[in-house]
Write an enzyme that holds these catalytic residues in place. Structure first.
Site, PDB file in Angstrom:
ATOM      1  N   SER A  20      43.052  35.528  26.151  1.00 60.00           N
ATOM      2  CA  SER A  20      44.397  35.864  25.654  1.00 60.00           C
ATOM      3  C   SER A  20      45.453  35.383  26.649  1.00 60.00           C
ATOM      4  CB  SER A  20      44.482  37.386  25.502  1.00 60.00           C
ATOM      5  OG  SER A  20      45.775  37.757  25.111  1.00 60.00           O
ATOM      6  N   ASN A  75      51.785  34.542  37.124  1.00 58.02           N
ATOM      7  CA  ASN A  75      52.637  34.458  35.933  1.00 58.02           C
ATOM      8  C   ASN A  75      53.390  35.756  35.713  1.00 58.02           C
ATOM      9  OD1 ASN A  75      51.604  36.068  33.355  1.00 58.02           O
ATOM     10  ND2 ASN A  75      49.791  35.474  34.543  1.00 58.02           N
ATOM     11  N   CYS A 137      47.099  44.753  31.453  1.00 52.65           N
ATOM     12  CA  CYS A 137      48.161  43.833  31.880  1.00 52.65           C
ATOM     13  C   CYS A 137      48.766  44.351  33.197  1.00 52.65           C
ATOM     14  CB  CYS A 137      49.235  43.736  30.806  1.00 52.65           C
ATOM     15  SG  CYS A 137      50.566  42.629  31.298  1.00 52.65           S
ATOM     16  N   ASN A 200      41.228  41.383  33.651  1.00 49.61           N
ATOM     17  CA  ASN A 200      42.553  40.781  33.503  1.00 49.61           C
ATOM     18  C   ASN A 200      43.031  40.201  34.849  1.00 49.61           C
ATOM     19  OD1 ASN A 200      45.191  40.202  32.446  1.00 49.61           O
ATOM     20  ND2 ASN A 200      44.919  41.860  30.986  1.00 49.61           N
ATOM     21  N   GLY A 225      43.095  32.205  37.962  1.00 48.14           N
ATOM     22  CA  GLY A 225      42.580  30.918  38.426  1.00 48.14           C
ATOM     23  C   GLY A 225      41.515  31.058  39.504  1.00 48.14           C
ATOM     24  N   GLY A 251      37.790  35.051  34.858  1.00 45.26           N
ATOM     25  CA  GLY A 251      38.479  34.985  36.147  1.00 45.26           C
ATOM     26  C   GLY A 251      38.066  33.735  36.884  1.00 45.26           C
ATOM     27  N   GLY A 252      38.908  32.708  36.848  1.00 41.70           N
ATOM     28  CA  GLY A 252      38.639  31.512  37.636  1.00 41.70           C
ATOM     29  C   GLY A 252      37.532  30.643  37.093  1.00 41.70           C
ATOM     30  N   THR A 274      43.265  29.820  32.757  1.00 45.56           N
ATOM     31  CA  THR A 274      43.937  28.893  33.664  1.00 45.56           C
ATOM     32  C   THR A 274      43.366  27.479  33.548  1.00 45.56           C
ATOM     33  OG1 THR A 274      44.517  30.695  35.152  1.00 45.56           O
ATOM     34  CG2 THR A 274      44.549  28.495  36.095  1.00 45.56           C
TER      35      THR A 274
HETATM   36  C1  LIG Z   1      50.353  32.925  31.486  1.00 46.78           C
HETATM   37  C2  LIG Z   1      49.321  33.968  31.230  1.00 46.78           C
HETATM   38  C3  LIG Z   1      49.490  34.884  30.209  1.00 46.78           C
HETATM   39  C4  LIG Z   1      48.530  35.868  29.972  1.00 46.78           C
HETATM   40  N1  LIG Z   1      48.704  36.740  28.933  1.00 46.78           N
HETATM   41  C5  LIG Z   1      47.758  37.669  28.658  1.00 46.78           C
HETATM   42  C6  LIG Z   1      47.900  38.534  27.533  1.00 46.78           C
HETATM   43  O1  LIG Z   1      48.849  38.475  26.751  1.00 46.78           O
HETATM   44  N2  LIG Z   1      46.915  39.455  27.338  1.00 46.78           N
HETATM   45  C7  LIG Z   1      45.814  39.552  28.150  1.00 46.78           C
HETATM   46  O2  LIG Z   1      44.950  40.395  27.917  1.00 46.78           O
HETATM   47  N3  LIG Z   1      45.653  38.715  29.208  1.00 46.78           N
HETATM   48  C8  LIG Z   1      46.597  37.783  29.463  1.00 46.78           C
HETATM   49  N4  LIG Z   1      46.423  36.918  30.513  1.00 46.78           N
HETATM   50  C9  LIG Z   1      45.225  37.048  31.360  1.00 46.78           C
HETATM   51  C10 LIG Z   1      44.106  36.101  30.905  1.00 46.78           C
HETATM   52  O3  LIG Z   1      43.631  36.435  29.635  1.00 46.78           O
HETATM   53  C11 LIG Z   1      42.919  36.162  31.905  1.00 46.78           C
HETATM   54  O4  LIG Z   1      42.427  37.469  31.956  1.00 46.78           O
HETATM   55  C12 LIG Z   1      43.347  35.715  33.309  1.00 46.78           C
HETATM   56  O5  LIG Z   1      44.174  34.579  33.213  1.00 46.78           O
HETATM   57  C13 LIG Z   1      42.156  35.389  34.194  1.00 46.78           C
HETATM   58  O6  LIG Z   1      41.452  34.296  33.714  1.00 46.78           O
HETATM   59  P1  LIG Z   1      41.602  32.786  34.319  1.00 46.78           P
HETATM   60  O7  LIG Z   1      41.357  32.880  35.775  1.00 46.78           O
HETATM   61  O8  LIG Z   1      40.611  31.988  33.543  1.00 46.78           O
HETATM   62  O9  LIG Z   1      43.004  32.370  34.019  1.00 46.78           O
HETATM   63  C14 LIG Z   1      47.373  35.937  30.775  1.00 46.78           C
HETATM   64  C15 LIG Z   1      47.204  34.988  31.800  1.00 46.78           C
HETATM   65  C16 LIG Z   1      48.145  34.004  32.025  1.00 46.78           C
HETATM   66  C17 LIG Z   1      47.923  32.994  33.106  1.00 46.78           C
END
Ligand SMILES: Cc1cc2nc3c(=O)[nH]c(=O)nc-3n(C[C@H](O)[C@H](O)[C@H](O)COP(=O)(O)O)c2cc1C
Length: 383
Positions: A20, A75, A137, A200, A225, A251-252, A274
């Site tokens: 998400s 963010n 969040c 999250n 990331g 996560g990452g 990310t």
């Molecule tokens: C710009 C941005 C917006 C996000 N918005 C949401 C959201 O609306 N709801 C949610 O549950 N997580 C949100 N997340 C969190 C991501 O779903 C995820 O848990 C987090 O980015 C970690 O994963 P990653 O390291 O692959 O980015 C958001 C992350 C980013 C970077």
């Protein structure tokens, strides 16, 4: 060989889900992620109508770098700017056209009865396969997001309320911003959750612009990331060892290696955000190809064979400290005598003799720092 997994009774054609976030801004973008190969897609979190839910708004991003290398992103993006009605009337159905499982991210609202109303409206679309309850969040100052998610009682009330109306499996997306995720995961399970999403973003500050003295971003945001992977893996391993629910890990995850790691730590599905924000939807087939190649090379027929294999090797530092020690051993044929190992040995175990490093066993504590930083990989740890 097949990549299929079963999460909370729902079959996924592979383990990779679009998390998400911005790449799931509307139905069309969710469809694109599905068409790129994601087995599941999660829209931006759908929530209440509030005065800041307008578009455009200040959903700012900042890269966090070590030297020039981006290691993460902070963010300030809140929830969806689209109305609940629009998601319900058209966007979820559009997402479904991509053929992936649609996992509706719904915001836990301060009154759990309101969360249940939202869940009911969303499931009535017939376009959704699973709920993902957002209690995590990191941005909101109070009342929602992690302010619910760090309290086991509040989490339980939310889960019970949604479960009263839910005809779909309910996953709960947990916050990493707690000392111990296990009691919260147990509270969610005992209240009836069917799965856990770990986790999250990490609440974080983006830094200071030293040319102006201003913060890079003016509010606390969510860190995502590569840099957050060790934090998430800690929570994942602790929960996976104690809570018998399927887990979707996030996560990452930037490539296939992280997917494999997370599955080896007990995850059933994995989610990525990310990597897609930095690499576009093309990141999805790239990760899946790498995963397939890994399975082929290692003769892994199903991901069930590797799920959780790393968990049984996890112990405590107290027990590990009683294991037989290891010592640095320098391969003199590879050593160039550069002295990096001597500078980094805080036990004074390393000396340079005749332009070659030597590590004294009676001083070496086996930390391995010299081996990690040796530029020619001339050092190994041996019993
Ligand atoms: C710009 C941005 C917006 C996000 N918005 C949401 C959201 O609306 N709801 C949610 O549950 N997580 C949100 N997340 C969190 C991501 O779903 C995820 O848990 C987090 O980015 C970690 O994963 P990653 O390291 O692959 O980015 C958001 C992350 C980013 C970077």
């Amino acid at each position: 060989m097949n990549l299929k997994v079963n999460y909370a009774g729902v079959e996924f054609k592979n383990p990779l889900v679009l998390a998400s976030a911005t790449p799931g801004w509307d139905g069309r973008h969710l469809r694109l992620a599905a068409e790129a190969g994601a087995a599941g897609v999660v829209p931006k979190t759908i929530g209440p109508v509030v005065d800041w839910a307008h578009h455009p708004r200040c959903g700012r991003l900042a890269l966090v770098r070590s030297g020039k290398q981006p290691i993460g992103m902070v963010n300030l993006e809140l929830f969806t700017t689209m109305t609940r009605e629009r998601w319900i009337e058209s966007e979820l159905a559009e997402a479904q056209k991509g053929g992936a499982r649609v996992i509706a991210s719904i915001l836990a609202m301060p009154d759990p009865a309101e969360t249940a109303v939202l869940a009911d409206q969303v499931q009535d679309t017939g376009a959704v396969d699973i709920f993902e309850l957002n209690v995590s969040c990191p941005m909101p100052a109070s009342t929602v997001g992690m302010h619910i998610g760090r309290n086991p009682t509040l989490v339980a009330h939310q889960v019970e309320s949604v479960k009263k109306v839910a005809r779909l499996p309910l996953s709960v997306k947990l916050t990493p911003n707690v000392a111990d995720m296990v009691p919260i995961a147990l509270a969610a399970r005992d209240a009836g959750a069917d799965g856990l999403v770990i986790s999250n973003s990490v609440r974080a500050f983006a830094g200071v612009d030293i040319s102006t003295g201003q913060p890079v971003l003016p509010a606390m945001g969510g860190y995502t990331g590569p840099a957050i992977k060790p934090i998430v893996q800690r929570h994942l391993a602790e929960v996976a060892l104690k809570v018998d629910l399927p887990i979707s890990a996030i996560g990452g995850i930037m490539g296939w290696r992280e997917i494999v790691e997370y599955i080896m730590l007990g995850a059933t599905t994995v989610q990525s955000c990310t990597a897609v924000m930095w690499g576009g939807y093309e990141a999805i087939p790239r990760m899946l190809k790498g995963l397939e190649d890994f399975m082929q090379e290692r003769s892994v027929n199903s991901l069930d064979e590797i799920r959780g294999v790393a968990l049984k090797h996890i112990t405590t530092t107290e027990i590990y400290a009683k294991e037989p020690p290891k010592f640095a051993l320098v391969d003199k044929s590879k050593c160039t005598g550069c002295g990096v190992c001597r500078r980094l040995c805080f036990y004074d175990a390393v000396t340079i003799e005749n332009d070659r490093a030597f590590a004294a066993r009676d001083k070496c504590d086996g930390c391995g720092l010299c081996a990690l930083w040796c530029p020619v990989e001339a050092i190994v740890l041996v019993p």
